[in-house]
Design an enzyme around this catalytic site. Structure first.
Site, PDB file in Angstrom:
ATOM      1  N   HIS A   9      27.974 -17.106 -70.890  1.00  0.00           N
ATOM      2  CA  HIS A   9      27.865 -17.865 -72.139  1.00  0.00           C
ATOM      3  C   HIS A   9      26.718 -17.356 -73.007  1.00  0.00           C
ATOM      4  CE1 HIS A   9      24.205 -20.020 -70.885  1.00  0.00           C
ATOM      5  NE2 HIS A   9      24.729 -19.944 -69.663  1.00  0.00           N
ATOM      6  N   HIS A  67      29.031  -0.371 -73.771  1.00  0.00           N
ATOM      7  CA  HIS A  67      29.907  -0.197 -72.606  1.00  0.00           C
ATOM      8  C   HIS A  67      29.297  -0.959 -71.426  1.00  0.00           C
ATOM      9  CE1 HIS A  67      32.216   2.767 -69.737  1.00  0.00           C
ATOM     10  NE2 HIS A  67      32.431   1.488 -69.449  1.00  0.00           N
TER      11      HIS A  67
END
Length: 203
Positions: free
Chosen positions: A135, A144
């Site tokens: 979250h 990446h």
């Protein structure tokens, strides 16, 4: 008919093509600057280079960028954006993404990825197999996150940064732009721009 062009006939490109088919794209073809020397990428044809793609982009529903190098991927992202080309996110049907999270254009989300509520993923990101983004994380463009990496709540990852396979970033940690987090590293302190950190704890 949904036709997808993929720029970059790489090993990563094979994964993107496979995900695209699973996600409902009807036809997938590649463009790569090694063409015509390279004419196939596994089961998929390579039919031209970047210039050919730009000339024929209107024939496709969207274009995906399957280039692992973050800097090159960001350059191609900017080029295609300038041309007004549609850059869909390619998301594996077995990824779990909160409806309250946002995924930027041109991103790739692989199998087993979890993205939790209020996470914000920038454009051109790769969320690789089985990674998790908790979250309130923020990922800038062309990041990446490698297979099995874990970003705890509120982490911030800068532009073009690479988080290596199996790495862990503690909650509320910031990793700067153009940085590298080594495989298996455990990041417990903020990482500056352009730094490479490795180890447990990462240094």
């Amino acid at each position: 008919m949904k036709r997808l062009a993929i720029l970059g006939a790489s090993g990563h490109g094979k994964v993107v093509a496979d995900i695209a088919e699973l996600a409902g794209w009807d036809e997938v073809v590649f463009f790569d600057d090694a063409w015509p020397k390279v004419k196939n990428n596994s089961a998929w044809p390579v039919i031209g280079n970047t210039a050919d793609l730009l000339a024929s982009a209107d024939a496709f529903t969207g274009v995906a960028i399957a280039i692992g190098n973050n800097l090159v991927r960001l350059e191609k992202l900017k080029l295609l954006r300038e041309q007004g080309i549609v850059l869909p996110s390619i998301i594996h049907p077995q990824a779990v993404i909160s409806r309250y999270a946002t995924i930027g254009e041109g991103s790739v989300v692989c199998a087993g990825v979890v993205v939790n509520a209020d996470a914000q993923i920038g454009a051109g990101a790769i969320l690789n197999t089985g990674c998790s983004v908790d979250h309130d994380c923020f990922l800038a463009d062309a990041v990446h996150i490698s297979p099995g990496a874990r970003l705890a709540g509120g982490s911030r990852i800068g532009t073009c940064t690479w988080v290596g396979i199996g790495a862990v970033v503690r909650q509320l940690i910031s990793v700067g732009a153009y940085a590298v987090v080594g495989a298996g590293a455990v990041v417990v302190k903020d990482v500056p721009d352009h730094a490479t950190v490795v180890g447990v704890p990462a240094r």
